[in-house]
Structure formats: C-alpha cells, structure tokens
Design a protein around this motif. Structure first.
Motif, PDB file in Angstrom:
ATOM      1  N   PHE A   1     -22.427   7.315  -4.500  1.00 30.24           N
ATOM      2  CA  PHE A   1     -20.950   6.982  -3.903  1.00 30.24           C
ATOM      3  C   PHE A   1     -21.087   6.934  -2.857  1.00 30.24           C
ATOM      4  N   ALA A   2     -22.205   6.390  -1.548  1.00 31.86           N
ATOM      5  CA  ALA A   2     -22.344   6.355  -0.401  1.00 31.86           C
ATOM      6  C   ALA A   2     -20.965   5.728   0.779  1.00 31.86           C
ATOM      7  N   TYR A   3     -19.832   5.930  -0.021  1.00 30.51           N
ATOM      8  CA  TYR A   3     -18.638   5.519   0.997  1.00 30.51           C
ATOM      9  C   TYR A   3     -19.212   4.352   2.104  1.00 30.51           C
ATOM     10  N   THR A   4     -18.494   4.515   3.636  1.00 27.46           N
ATOM     11  CA  THR A   4     -18.753   4.199   4.388  1.00 27.46           C
ATOM     12  C   THR A   4     -19.597   4.134   5.378  1.00 27.46           C
TER      13      THR A   4
ATOM     14  N   ALA B   1     -15.672  -0.930   0.838  1.00 28.27           N
ATOM     15  CA  ALA B   1     -16.696   0.118   1.171  1.00 28.27           C
ATOM     16  C   ALA B   1     -18.435   0.154   1.732  1.00 28.27           C
TER      17      ALA B   1
ATOM     18  N   ALA C   1     -19.842   1.685  -5.782  1.00 34.13           N
ATOM     19  CA  ALA C   1     -18.968   0.443  -6.128  1.00 34.13           C
ATOM     20  C   ALA C   1     -18.081  -0.454  -5.109  1.00 34.13           C
TER      21      ALA C   1
ATOM     22  N   ARG D   1     -14.582   3.616 -10.677  1.00 33.12           N
ATOM     23  CA  ARG D   1     -14.676   2.863 -11.427  1.00 33.12           C
ATOM     24  C   ARG D   1     -16.161   2.428 -10.671  1.00 33.12           C
ATOM     25  N   GLY D   2     -17.290   1.848 -11.687  1.00 34.54           N
ATOM     26  CA  GLY D   2     -18.552   0.782 -11.166  1.00 34.54           C
ATOM     27  C   GLY D   2     -18.058  -0.088 -10.794  1.00 34.54           C
TER      28      GLY D   2
ATOM     29  N   TYR E   1     -15.284  16.980  -3.985  1.00 36.60           N
ATOM     30  CA  TYR E   1     -13.709  17.190  -3.563  1.00 36.60           C
ATOM     31  C   TYR E   1     -12.360  16.673  -4.408  1.00 36.60           C
TER      32      TYR E   1
ATOM     33  N   ASP F   1     -23.001   1.162  -9.945  1.00 38.19           N
ATOM     34  CA  ASP F   1     -22.439   1.969 -10.072  1.00 38.19           C
ATOM     35  C   ASP F   1     -23.597   2.695 -10.195  1.00 38.19           C
TER      36      ASP F   1
ATOM     37  N   ASP G   1     -21.723  12.603  -3.787  1.00 40.67           N
ATOM     38  CA  ASP G   1     -20.661  12.691  -3.276  1.00 40.67           C
ATOM     39  C   ASP G   1     -19.544  11.862  -4.360  1.00 40.67           C
TER      40      ASP G   1
HETATM   41  C1  SAM Z   1     -15.074   8.792  -1.096  1.00 40.35           C
HETATM   42  S1  SAM Z   1     -16.323   8.467  -1.147  1.00 40.35           S
HETATM   43  C2  SAM Z   1     -17.623   9.523  -0.743  1.00 40.35           C
HETATM   44  C3  SAM Z   1     -17.495   9.902   0.483  1.00 40.35           C
HETATM   45  C4  SAM Z   1     -18.650   9.971   1.005  1.00 40.35           C
HETATM   46  N1  SAM Z   1     -20.171  10.676   0.556  1.00 40.35           N
HETATM   47  C5  SAM Z   1     -19.065  10.313   3.396  1.00 40.35           C
HETATM   48  O1  SAM Z   1     -19.492  11.332   3.306  1.00 40.35           O
HETATM   49  O2  SAM Z   1     -18.627   8.872   3.663  1.00 40.35           O
HETATM   50  C6  SAM Z   1     -16.499   8.455  -2.943  1.00 40.35           C
HETATM   51  C7  SAM Z   1     -16.847   6.795  -2.754  1.00 40.35           C
HETATM   52  O3  SAM Z   1     -18.024   6.718  -4.648  1.00 40.35           O
HETATM   53  C8  SAM Z   1     -16.987   5.045  -4.683  1.00 40.35           C
HETATM   54  N2  SAM Z   1     -17.417   5.251  -6.619  1.00 40.35           N
HETATM   55  C9  SAM Z   1     -16.530   5.326  -7.171  1.00 40.35           C
HETATM   56  N3  SAM Z   1     -17.226   5.484  -8.821  1.00 40.35           N
HETATM   57  C10 SAM Z   1     -18.084   5.114  -8.006  1.00 40.35           C
HETATM   58  C11 SAM Z   1     -18.984   4.384  -8.829  1.00 40.35           C
HETATM   59  N4  SAM Z   1     -18.528   4.559 -10.461  1.00 40.35           N
HETATM   60  N5  SAM Z   1     -20.766   4.161  -8.829  1.00 40.35           N
HETATM   61  C12 SAM Z   1     -20.877   4.311  -7.349  1.00 40.35           C
HETATM   62  N6  SAM Z   1     -19.576   4.518  -6.187  1.00 40.35           N
HETATM   63  C13 SAM Z   1     -18.343   4.747  -6.945  1.00 40.35           C
HETATM   64  C14 SAM Z   1     -16.072   4.986  -4.327  1.00 40.35           C
HETATM   65  O4  SAM Z   1     -16.078   3.805  -3.965  1.00 40.35           O
HETATM   66  C15 SAM Z   1     -15.634   5.460  -2.918  1.00 40.35           C
HETATM   67  O5  SAM Z   1     -16.810   4.842  -1.828  1.00 40.35           O
END
Ligand code: SAM
Length: 300
Positions: free
Chosen positions: A137-140, A163, A159, A214-215, A250, A187, A208
């Motif tokens: 869930f590594a975001y940016t 991002a 996913a 959603r994947g 969070y 995912d 995180d």
């Molecule tokens: C806001 S973030 C986490 C924040 C980040 N770790 C940071 O501290 O900068 C949640 C992330 O989870 C991703 N996500 C949501 N569902 C997912 C899934 N099933 N598999 C992988 N990533 C997913 C979203 O695209 C989003 O980038």
C-alpha cells in the motif's frame, strides 16, 4: 506486562519543509514546503490557537462533506493564492512532489516520519547483505525512496497506476533513478501470497492499508476482513535471521490494541519486541499533538 500498558504516543514535530501550524474547529493548518493548506480534521475538537488572519494566509482550503470511513469525499479545493501543479517538499534526503489531490491528500503523510527514521536505523543494522524492503500500500513512495537511499532493495506495491506514476516522479526528483526499486502495480494481498509461495523473504515489511480499497483488477480490500490473513502472510515473508515490521492504520474507528494483539499472534513464534500506539503530529508551537494514525512496530 499487560499489552494495554504498552500503548505509546510516537510524535513528529515536523521538519524544515513541513509544519502543523495550528488545528481546531475540525480543521488543520499545515505548511508543505512553500504552500500552506487548510484541511478538514475531524479529530481537532478543540479551538484553534492562531487568529483568523493567519488561517486566511492558506493558499488552498479543502471544504465540503467528507466521510473519513469510506474515503468518499465530495469536497473540493478552493485556491486562494497561486499553487503550482506540483512542488517539491524535502524529506530527509529525498524529494517528494506534493499536489492538491482529490480526497484532500497531498501525497505525503508526515506523521509517518518516526517510522521511517526507525526503519532507516533497522536497515543500517543489516550488514551481511543489502537489506530487502517490502512496502505494501506504498502510495507515493516516501518509505520506498528513504529505504532505497539507505541502501535497500525495495519492492513497492500499490494498486493505483496514478500512485505508482507519482512515486516514480518522486524517484526522479530524488535523483534515485538508478536505485533498485521494483514497482509493482498489484493487489497487496495477491502479491504477498505469491511471494510466500516463491519463498521470498524481507528484512523490513511496511503495511499501511486504507480501510477500503481495490486491487488493480477490482480485488476488494476491507481492512476488518482482510488484514488478519495479510498479516499472516507478512509474518511468513520476514527474514528468519533479522527482520522488522511496521503496520499503520489510519481513518478508522479502532484501538491500537487490536493491531498489537493481531501482530503478537501472527508473530508468536518469532519472539522479538513489539511497540504499539498512536502516531501524532505536534503543532509548531509545541502546544498540542494531533492524532494521526495507529501503529504496531515489531523487530526480531
Ligand atoms: C494513502 S495510502 C498509504 C500511505 C503511504 N504508505 C505513505 O505513508 O505515504 C493507501 C494506498 O493503498 C493503495 N491501495 C488500496 N487498495 C489496495 C490494494 N488492494 N492493494 C494494493 N494497494 C492498495 C492505494 O492506491 C493507496 O496508494
């Protein structure tokens, strides 16, 4: 000792390019680099300490209805002063490009800084081989880039195409173009399962997750249903000799105790040390700490 006695407050007081200027009346006033933003913050139940003219200095104000639970935000940004499409925010020795994005986010969660610093310390202690980091869930990519800068081989899983593209822009802005980062548009649950089947291990696993997600192929992520099986897979992915894990949660109504106890269960055969509690950001004048996230850290 009973686990409740172990809950901790882990705070950041910000850094040169980030400050929590004030909070109150359900809002927070923050500075990301040169840009000041005024955003909703339901947990700021108290009164703001700064005067209205100071809040009025914000470049952009996010307003409208929002639902922290579902991340369904109908609000929008009102731009009061010119804001670039993206701008650099220096975070230790990496550069994050911030943006006024939908869902009121900026592309950086500064409350995570104590975890990132802890991660860098843990990685520094691994000397036998380049440390391997899995960022789910590594975001940016803040954690991915800081880990790469610390010499790790990083697997970054998210996913969202957007991002991942943003994280790659941050990689370029940080001049880490040659760093060994595997960008996985996948995912998180499927990826972790696949890595378990392949017998892969990591020295550091970061998790995180949002409450709902959603994947890339529409796979449903519902934290209360899917976190426990994911954490069981993460436990299998930890290097048998030396490993550490950080879970952060969070925007949900839950206690850090729930995640502490889950992690103690999935890592029961590993021993090691746990620490769980809340992340918070201290206001620039030191007055109050704004709660931001729940966490559990473990190290073997
Ligand atoms: C806001 S973030 C986490 C924040 C980040 N770790 C940071 O501290 O900068 C949640 C992330 O989870 C991703 N996500 C949501 N569902 C997912 C899934 N099933 N598999 C992988 N990533 C997913 C979203 O695209 C989003 O980038």
């Amino acid at each position: 000792m009973h686990p409740t006695a172990r809950l901790q407050l882990l705070e950041t007081a910000g850094f040169a390019d980030y400050a929590l200027i004030d909070s109150g009346d359900g809002r927070k006033l923050e500075r990301f680099g040169k840009v000041v933003v005024d955003r909703p913050e339901p947990q700021a139940l108290w009164r703001p300490r700064r005067q209205k003219p100071e809040w009025a200095q914000a470049h952009a104000v996010f307003s409208g209805s929002e639902d922290e639970d579902t991340e369904k935000t109908r609000g929008r940004w009102r731009i009061d002063k010119p804001v670039p499409e993206s701008w650099p925010v220096r975070l230790r020795d990496v550069t994050m490009l911030c943006r006024l994005s939908s869902f009121r986010h900026m592309g950086l969660f500064p409350e995570q800084l104590p975890h990132w610093e802890w991660m860098i310390d843990q990685l520094g202690a691994i000397r036998s081989e380049p440390p391997r980091v899995l960022n789910l869930f590594a975001y940016t990519g803040a954690a991915s880039l800081l880990a790469a800068r610390a010499g790790a081989q990083v697997t970054h899983v998210d996913a969202s195409k957007k991002a991942i593209a943003w994280a790659k822009e941050n990689q370029a802005a940080s001049q880490l173009g040659d760093a060994p980062i595997r960008w996985m548009l996948d995912d998180a649950q499927k990826f972790a399962k696949r890595e378990v089947r392949r017998g892969k291990t990591y020295h550091m696993v970061l998790v995180d997750p949002p409450k709902f997600g959603r994947g890339p192929d529409g796979e449903v992520w519902d934290l209360f249903t899917h976190l426990a099986p994911l954490m069981r897979d993460c436990a299998r992915l930890l290097d048998p000799d030396r490993a550490a894990l950080v879970l952060t949660i969070y925007a949900i109504r839950a206690s850090a105790l729930a995640f502490d106890q889950l992690c103690r269960e999935v890592l029961a055969d590993r021993g090691g040390a746990f620490s769980s509690g809340e992340l918070a950001i201290r206001e620039a004048d030191g007055a109050r700490a704004l709660p931001a996230s729940l966490f559990t850290q473990w190290v073997s």
